[in-house]
Design a protein around this motif. Structure first.
Motif, short mmCIF file in Angstrom:
data_model
loop_
_atom_site.label_atom_id
_atom_site.label_comp_id
_atom_site.label_asym_id
_atom_site.label_seq_id
_atom_site.Cartn_x
_atom_site.Cartn_y
_atom_site.Cartn_z
N SER A 219 0.90 -1.47 0.10
CA SER A 219 0.32 0.12 0.16
C SER A 219 0.93 1.27 -0.11
O SER A 219 1.88 1.25 0.64
N PRO A 220 0.68 2.54 -0.37
CA PRO A 220 1.29 3.61 -0.40
C PRO A 220 1.17 4.64 1.20
O PRO A 220 0.89 3.73 1.79
N PHE A 221 2.44 5.22 1.22
CA PHE A 221 2.24 5.53 2.46
C PHE A 221 1.49 6.25 3.04
O PHE A 221 1.29 6.76 4.05
N ASP A 222 0.63 7.31 1.67
CA ASP A 222 -0.49 8.21 2.47
C ASP A 222 -1.64 7.70 2.26
O ASP A 222 -2.88 7.55 2.70
N ASP A 223 -2.20 5.62 2.44
CA ASP A 223 -2.40 4.83 2.11
C ASP A 223 -3.21 4.91 3.85
O ASP A 223 -2.98 4.15 4.75
N ASP A 224 -4.52 5.71 4.06
CA ASP A 224 -5.76 5.31 5.70
C ASP A 224 -6.49 4.47 5.66
O ASP A 224 -7.61 5.17 5.77
N THR A 225 -6.82 3.42 4.44
CA THR A 225 -8.00 2.96 4.35
C THR A 225 -8.15 2.20 5.58
O THR A 225 -7.13 1.29 5.53
N PRO A 226 -9.33 1.95 5.87
CA PRO A 226 -9.65 0.92 7.00
C PRO A 226 -9.84 0.40 7.20
O PRO A 226 -10.64 -0.55 8.16
N TYR A 227 -9.77 -0.29 6.15
CA TYR A 227 -9.75 -2.29 5.95
C TYR A 227 -8.54 -2.50 5.22
O TYR A 227 -8.37 -1.83 4.51
N GLY A 228 -8.52 -4.09 5.48
CA GLY A 228 -7.03 -4.76 4.52
C GLY A 228 -7.98 -5.14 3.32
O GLY A 228 -9.26 -5.38 3.01
N PRO A 229 -7.15 -6.32 2.34
CA PRO A 229 -7.30 -6.91 0.88
C PRO A 229 -9.08 -7.88 1.91
O PRO A 229 -9.81 -7.97 0.91
N TRP A 230 -9.09 -8.65 2.45
CA TRP A 230 -10.38 -9.14 2.68
C TRP A 230 -11.25 -8.48 3.03
O TRP A 230 -12.25 -8.47 2.97
N GLY A 231 -11.20 -7.46 3.78
CA GLY A 231 -11.81 -6.63 4.57
C GLY A 231 -12.86 -5.62 3.32
O GLY A 231 -13.71 -5.99 3.07
N GLY A 232 -11.87 -5.60 2.14
CA GLY A 232 -12.49 -4.23 0.98
C GLY A 232 -13.33 -5.73 0.34
O GLY A 232 -14.16 -5.75 -0.34
N LEU A 233 -12.90 -6.64 0.58
CA LEU A 233 -13.56 -7.77 -0.88
C LEU A 233 -15.03 -7.84 0.14
O LEU A 233 -15.90 -8.58 -0.85
N ALA A 234 -14.68 -8.16 1.58
CA ALA A 234 -16.05 -8.90 2.72
C ALA A 234 -17.70 -7.48 2.15
O ALA A 234 -18.06 -7.60 2.11
N ILE A 235 -17.17 -6.17 1.74
CA ILE A 235 -17.74 -5.18 1.44
C ILE A 235 -18.04 -5.40 -0.42
O ILE A 235 -19.43 -4.45 0.20
N MET A 236 -17.41 -5.56 -1.02
CA MET A 236 -17.64 -5.79 -2.24
C MET A 236 -18.74 -7.32 -2.15
O MET A 236 -19.95 -6.70 -2.84
N VAL A 237 -19.17 -7.77 -1.55
CA VAL A 237 -20.37 -9.21 -1.68
C VAL A 237 -21.30 -8.60 -0.68
O VAL A 237 -22.29 -8.90 -1.50
N ALA A 238 -20.96 -7.94 0.06
CA ALA A 238 -21.93 -7.46 0.92
C ALA A 238 -22.72 -6.42 -0.30
O ALA A 238 -23.96 -6.46 -0.54
N TRP A 239 -22.20 -5.51 -1.40
CA TRP A 239 -23.02 -4.70 -2.36
C TRP A 239 -23.45 -6.18 -3.09
O TRP A 239 -24.56 -5.71 -3.48
N THR A 240 -22.76 -6.79 -3.64
CA THR A 240 -23.36 -7.93 -4.47
C THR A 240 -24.57 -8.48 -3.79
O THR A 240 -25.52 -9.00 -4.21
N VAL A 241 -24.06 -9.36 -2.48
CA VAL A 241 -25.32 -9.84 -1.97
C VAL A 241 -26.86 -8.62 -2.63
O VAL A 241 -27.55 -9.13 -2.31
N ALA A 242 -27.01 -7.76 -1.23
CA ALA A 242 -27.56 -6.57 -2.41
C ALA A 242 -28.16 -6.26 -2.80
O ALA A 242 -29.46 -6.47 -3.20
N ALA A 243 -27.64 -6.39 -4.50
CA ALA A 243 -27.78 -6.50 -5.48
C ALA A 243 -28.61 -7.68 -6.16
O ALA A 243 -29.93 -7.52 -6.98
N LEU A 244 -27.92 -8.51 -5.29
CA LEU A 244 -29.23 -10.24 -5.92
C LEU A 244 -30.58 -10.73 -4.94
O LEU A 244 -30.87 -10.61 -5.84
#
Length: 256
Positions: A219-244
């Motif tokens: 990750s870049p030095f200035d990256d302050d994202t509050p989640y990691g790789p799997w957390g990000g994927l979980a957010i995407m899964v939540a969006w997908t489940v909502a759409a389905l």
């Protein structure tokens, strides 16, 4: 109709429509081609990078630069799989043959998602190895920490993009309307929200921005994202489940 018969029927529908097959092939080609180009440019530009940028140089993520175009083909694939039956009027015949709407919709989604994941897996590995071959001395190895996760994550990302698009298409029932919303959403709105300082914190929770985190090793030095790789994927899964879920609810309530 038995579930296995429905699955077989959906597989026949997908492979018999040339446009859906072509979009999957296009997803592979454009992802690999653009990833190759960006990898070449990144290698040539490496010496001009700052010390901080060299430390956070992520050869794995660079090879996935073509995913921005590859996801375009996956969006089209997801929309066509679901909405084509509405545009041709075949949806009435399909629902007459399979009156259980949950079985009908989720069998279609299951077959298409498996296909999207397999194509995504081939695309991810090919993109990675082609990109690393070009990067030469700056390359990453598949056995390096986090690299295999990122490569498999690329396939999961492509499959989830297709699934999300299927959910939206099931809600809207029109190929043109679905694409008319999804394309600006991913390629305009998400980009603007993610790059404008005032809206960055909102943009990072959109499905594509959150999901793409799975393909990052550094990750870049200035990256302050509050989640990691799997957390990000979980957010995407939540969006997908909502759409389905939204697609299923509207399919169940409305007439064909």
């Amino acid at each position: 109709m038995a579930a296995t018969q429905v699955l077989r029927s959906e597989w026949t529908k997908i492979r018999s429509v040339s446009s859906t097959v072509w979009t999957l092939g296009l997803a592979l080609v454009v992802t690999v081609a653009l990833g190759l180009l960006i990898s070449i440019l990144s290698k040539n530009d490496y010496d001009s990078l700052s010390r901080e940028d060299k430390i956070t140089f992520d050869p794995t993520y660079i090879s996935f630069a073509g995913m921005s175009l590859g996801q375009l083909a996956m969006i089209v694939f997801g929309v066509l799989v679901v909405a084509n039956e509405y545009s041709t009027g075949m949806i009435r015949t399909s629902l007459a043959a399979v009156p259980q709407r949950a079985t009908f919709l989720f069998s279609k989604i299951a077959v298409a998602t498996l296909l999207a994941f397999l194509v995504g897996l081939a695309t991810s590995f090919l993109t990675f190895f082609v990109g690393q071959a070009v990067l030469g001395e700056y390359k990453a190895q598949i056995g390096d920490p986090g690299v295999l996760r990122a490569v498999v994550g690329g396939a999961l990302y492509m499959a989830l993009i297709a699934m999300f698009s299927m959910g939206v298409a099931a809600m809207l029932r029109s190929p043109m309307l679905s694409l008319g919303i999804l394309m600006p959403f991913f390629f305009l709105i998400s980009s603007i929200l993610g790059n404008v300082e005032a809206t960055k914190k909102i943009g990072r929770f959109l499905p594509d921005q959150a999901g793409s985190k799975i393909m990052q090793v550094k990750s870049p030095f200035d990256d302050d994202t509050p989640y990691g790789p799997w957390g990000g994927l979980a957010i995407m899964v939540a969006w997908t489940v909502a759409a389905l879920v939204g697609g299923y609810v509207l399919l169940k309530k409305r007439d064909a």
